[in-house]
Structure formats: structure tokens, C-alpha cells
Design a protein around this motif. Sequence first.
Motif, mmCIF file in Angstrom:
data_model
loop_
_atom_site.group_PDB
_atom_site.id
_atom_site.type_symbol
_atom_site.label_atom_id
_atom_site.label_comp_id
_atom_site.label_asym_id
_atom_site.label_seq_id
_atom_site.Cartn_x
_atom_site.Cartn_y
_atom_site.Cartn_z
ATOM 1 N N PRO A 84 -0.951 1.192 -14.270
ATOM 2 C CA PRO A 84 -0.839 2.141 -15.388
ATOM 3 C C PRO A 84 -2.172 2.655 -15.904
ATOM 4 O O PRO A 84 -2.263 3.789 -16.382
ATOM 5 N N ASP A 85 -3.235 1.826 -15.812
ATOM 6 C CA ASP A 85 -4.548 2.273 -16.301
ATOM 7 C C ASP A 85 -5.329 3.054 -15.244
ATOM 8 O O ASP A 85 -6.493 3.405 -15.468
ATOM 9 N N LEU A 86 -4.693 3.307 -14.085
ATOM 10 C CA LEU A 86 -5.261 4.102 -12.986
ATOM 11 C C LEU A 86 -6.427 3.418 -12.286
ATOM 12 O O LEU A 86 -7.159 4.059 -11.521
ATOM 13 N N SER A 87 -6.590 2.122 -12.484
ATOM 14 C CA SER A 87 -7.773 1.446 -11.952
ATOM 15 C C SER A 87 -7.660 1.093 -10.475
ATOM 16 O O SER A 87 -8.680 0.980 -9.788
ATOM 17 N N LEU A 88 -6.438 0.907 -9.957
ATOM 18 C CA LEU A 88 -6.310 0.513 -8.558
ATOM 19 C C LEU A 88 -4.924 0.834 -8.022
ATOM 20 O O LEU A 88 -3.950 0.971 -8.771
ATOM 21 N N VAL A 89 -4.862 0.929 -6.691
ATOM 22 C CA VAL A 89 -3.602 1.116 -5.977
ATOM 23 C C VAL A 89 -2.968 -0.249 -5.750
ATOM 24 O O VAL A 89 -3.618 -1.172 -5.252
ATOM 25 N N LEU A 90 -1.691 -0.367 -6.124
ATOM 26 C CA LEU A 90 -0.999 -1.644 -6.002
ATOM 27 C C LEU A 90 -0.243 -1.781 -4.681
ATOM 28 O O LEU A 90 -0.118 -2.878 -4.150
ATOM 29 N N ALA A 91 0.283 -0.668 -4.169
ATOM 30 C CA ALA A 91 1.024 -0.712 -2.903
ATOM 31 C C ALA A 91 1.175 0.706 -2.374
ATOM 32 O O ALA A 91 1.139 1.676 -3.131
ATOM 33 N N VAL A 92 1.354 0.802 -1.056
ATOM 34 C CA VAL A 92 1.564 2.091 -0.405
ATOM 35 C C VAL A 92 2.751 1.962 0.548
ATOM 36 O O VAL A 92 2.781 1.066 1.396
ATOM 37 N N TYR A 93 3.723 2.866 0.383
ATOM 38 C CA TYR A 93 4.846 2.971 1.317
ATOM 39 C C TYR A 93 4.733 4.339 1.988
ATOM 40 O O TYR A 93 5.022 5.368 1.388
ATOM 41 N N ASP A 94 4.289 4.322 3.232
ATOM 42 C CA ASP A 94 3.916 5.554 3.928
ATOM 43 C C ASP A 94 4.713 5.680 5.216
ATOM 44 O O ASP A 94 4.696 4.775 6.054
ATOM 45 N N SER A 95 5.396 6.807 5.394
ATOM 46 C CA SER A 95 6.157 7.018 6.628
ATOM 47 C C SER A 95 5.252 7.125 7.850
ATOM 48 O O SER A 95 5.684 6.842 8.967
ATOM 49 N N LYS A 96 3.999 7.570 7.627
ATOM 50 C CA LYS A 96 3.027 7.781 8.713
ATOM 51 C C LYS A 96 3.546 8.746 9.781
ATOM 52 O O LYS A 96 3.057 8.766 10.914
ATOM 53 N N ASP A 97 4.509 9.554 9.415
ATOM 54 C CA ASP A 97 5.073 10.515 10.355
ATOM 55 C C ASP A 97 4.289 11.816 10.249
ATOM 56 O O ASP A 97 4.422 12.557 9.271
ATOM 57 N N GLY A 98 3.467 12.097 11.235
ATOM 58 C CA GLY A 98 2.605 13.267 11.207
ATOM 59 C C GLY A 98 3.023 14.374 12.144
ATOM 60 O O GLY A 98 2.214 15.240 12.486
ATOM 61 N N ARG A 99 4.271 14.348 12.600
ATOM 62 C CA ARG A 99 4.730 15.421 13.483
ATOM 63 C C ARG A 99 4.681 16.773 12.764
ATOM 64 O O ARG A 99 4.931 16.839 11.565
ATOM 65 N N PRO A 100 4.303 17.850 13.422
ATOM 66 C CA PRO A 100 4.127 18.014 14.876
ATOM 67 C C PRO A 100 2.703 17.787 15.355
ATOM 68 O O PRO A 100 2.380 18.111 16.502
ATOM 69 N N TYR A 101 1.841 17.249 14.500
ATOM 70 C CA TYR A 101 0.426 17.145 14.857
ATOM 71 C C TYR A 101 0.113 15.903 15.679
ATOM 72 O O TYR A 101 -0.933 15.838 16.320
ATOM 73 N N ARG A 102 1.001 14.916 15.670
ATOM 74 C CA ARG A 102 0.784 13.752 16.521
ATOM 75 C C ARG A 102 2.116 13.085 16.816
ATOM 76 O O ARG A 102 3.100 13.272 16.093
ATOM 77 N N GLU A 103 2.139 12.284 17.863
ATOM 78 C CA GLU A 103 3.351 11.578 18.238
ATOM 79 C C GLU A 103 3.688 10.513 17.200
ATOM 80 O O GLU A 103 2.813 9.990 16.503
#
Length: 439
Positions: A131-150
Motif C-alpha cells: 500500500p505504501d508503494l515501497s515494494l512489489v509483493l508478487a507478480v502473476y504474469d502470463s508471459k504470453d508474448g505472441r505474436p512476437y515470440r513462441e
Amino acid sequence: MIQTLPLALPATLVDHHAIDLTALYSKGWGLSFVDAAGSPNGEVYTLTTLYRHMYRAADDEPGPKSADFGYRIITRYSAEGEVLASALFRTGGAEKGDSAVADGGDLGLCVLPDGVLAITATPDRTTIVAPDLSLVLAVYDSKDGRPYREFAPGEGDPFAGSISVTPSGRLLCTLAEYGVWRYGNLLTNLVGIADGPLTADSKPPIRALASLDPEPAHQGPVDLRPHATYQGSPIGMTNRPRPALTELAAGEDRLSGWERSSLGRPAALSDSLFVVPFFAETFRGGSRGQPFVFALVNDQGEMTGRLHGLHEWRDSPFTGFNFSLVADPYRGRAFHLNRYGLYAWDKAGVLRAKLDTETKPFKPLTHFTLGACAPNGDLLLVHAKQHLVLRVPTPDDLTALGDTVEEALRTYARQRTALKKQWGPVNWHWTHSTPLHRI
């Protein structure tokens, strides 16, 4: 309480890059508003984009004062309107290697029930920040970069492309799919509900309620999303809610149909009723008069009605592309602001107020965009050129909305004058010296 908040830039960032705040945006730089979110404790968060592209001769020495850059800036305000802190990350986020944030398209903010901040982006990227913007607590990332990569099965750990919170803490989400309208990338196509907390340690499963394109093309096993289900099976390939919203609205416009339509960010009218906006295709030569629907969808995935009272031409959100719709789920109201007016509905879909921008008292609304509805029902309106946020309380009786907004606009003028004396902005650019975090 009516408040006016500056969309302030961190002074250290301005100094580091020697940003000329007097320069016109046509000179290769700019600041723009992206999204806002209110917290139950009265605090407000805003998200802006700052960029610069400079012409440099081949023999110019590289350095921060002449460098090109792109930043996302989150600013936190107290309930009293004081700037408490800001955080920044480069556009591109984690892909740039110097940030933990999963950046992407259609960025948004949401304050989760436990008070932490979620930054969402398509496709299905969610970053949880303290809440104080000091750090990232977790990342949920699809990592799906199509059409630029497989993209390989199981490569990412996705959650949602946008999140809204209902009064009991349910999460109203959107999800992207590959092959929507036969495009070779990922576009927002699904609306779902998640029961359970989203934390740094775990994410709740999402149950799909509605779809836009009923049959996205070219999908295979890599496109199955185990964290999102329909009728107990992972979303993907042939499994998604049917009939789709576009199928239900197929009779609305016989000329253009709904192919290549787009899904807006849904808003919660209550714990079990949601507004899902979707818009027909946009054209380069102008799209005013194209059909759009603000559908009412319940938590069983049934389209029970729509928000009524808008004319496709006279009230078109396509003028200026003002597609934002927000809701107050505690009092069951929805709001929309575009070039032609500010509109308010009850949860039955009945239009209860329209503040026409052709009338003198409400003409200033043409300079604002609708940023968010805070948990207490306040509307956050953002002036794009003066870089100010106007916080407008909404009355219990929506027929009194006009009087409230008229008073808020008069108060805005007075508070803006006071802020100019206090802050000394340069060309309507405000700077602050409170803590800056790089996340």
C-alpha cells in the motif's frame, strides 16, 4: 468532501532527466493519465505515463539529460488530499529487466480487500504492490508474448487483465484469449468472478461468466487456462460461455454486426450483478453512431438487461473514445462520462440523471475523463490538460446529481487557484518531493 488533487511528477525524476516542463508535447514528450483507484480508508492512487523521445546527433554523449524514456508513475494521496509517495517503473516493466512489475496493455489499478494495490495489464498480468508503494509483493504474469515470440504450455503464471472488487470482496475480472476475431495476438475476451483472496502466496480460481467472441481462432492446448474455468473445465479452445454477449446482441445493428468489437472493463453494481460494456468496431474515418451495449450480467452468467437511455449518435462514447464506466456497488449505481454528458443509472438499468455538456453549467465536463468511483461513491474526474483530479461526492438521490456536480465544478475553480499559489506549476505540470520508489 470535494477535493482537487494534482497529478504530480516526482521532482527528482524531472531533475534527473532535465525535463523541460515548458516545452510543448509536440517537441517529443508528454504526460497522460491512465487510471485511478480509491481505497476504503479514503486514500487515492493514480497511474500516469510519462515519456520522452528526443532527436540526437550521432556524436551526442548519452546520458539521462538527453535520454529517451518511458515511465509509469503511481501516486498515492491521503484521505485529506496530501501526496504521500510515488512509485515508478519503466514502460515494458519486467521485460526491461529493471522492474518487477509485469507491464502490458490496458493498464489499470485496483485496491484489493486487504488494502494492497494491484496493477493489472493485458494479457492477464497482475502485480501486487504494498500500500505504501515501497515494494512489489508478487507478480502473476502470463508471459504470453505472441505474436512476437513462441509461447509454451505452463510457461506463465497468469491471473487477470483487470480487477474490480465487490462489497463482499469478490473479484470481478477480465481475461485475454488468443485469436479473438481471428487476430494473431491476445485480446480481452472473457469476464469472470473469483471468490477468495488474491495474495502474494496464492490466487483464487476464476469462474468465467461471459465471452465476447464465442469462437476465437487458431487455439490449441497451449491456450488452456487452468486457473480460469467454465463448467468445471479450463477455459480455452471450444470451452467458454455461450451464447456470447455479441450473439445476444446480434439483432441490435444489422449493418455492422459485432465482429471486431471490443470488451470494456466491467464494473460491479452489487455482489452478484455486473455491468459489462462492449463496443462495435472503430473506424479511422470516425465511429460516432456505432452500436455499444452496457450489459447487465449476473453471477450465473445470465444477461438480465442493460443500462438504458443512451442514443447511439447523440450520446456516442466513440467521440473522443470515452469508454470508461464505473459503479458504486454499495448503492447500486453506475456512471459514464463522455463528450456529451455525465450519465447515472440505478441497478435496474434505468437512467436517473443526464448532465448535458451542451448546457452552460456542465460544459466544463468536456475537459474531464472519468477515472474511478471510490468505495464511498465519490467520482474521480481527471482534467487531461490541467493534470488535476476532481473528487466529487455523489448524493443518495441521483436526481440531485446535477446540483452536486455544479457545486463541485465551482469548487474546482477555487481550489485550482489555491493550488497554483501553493505549488507553482509550470505549464500545468505539478512536481512534488515526497518519497519516490522504483519498483
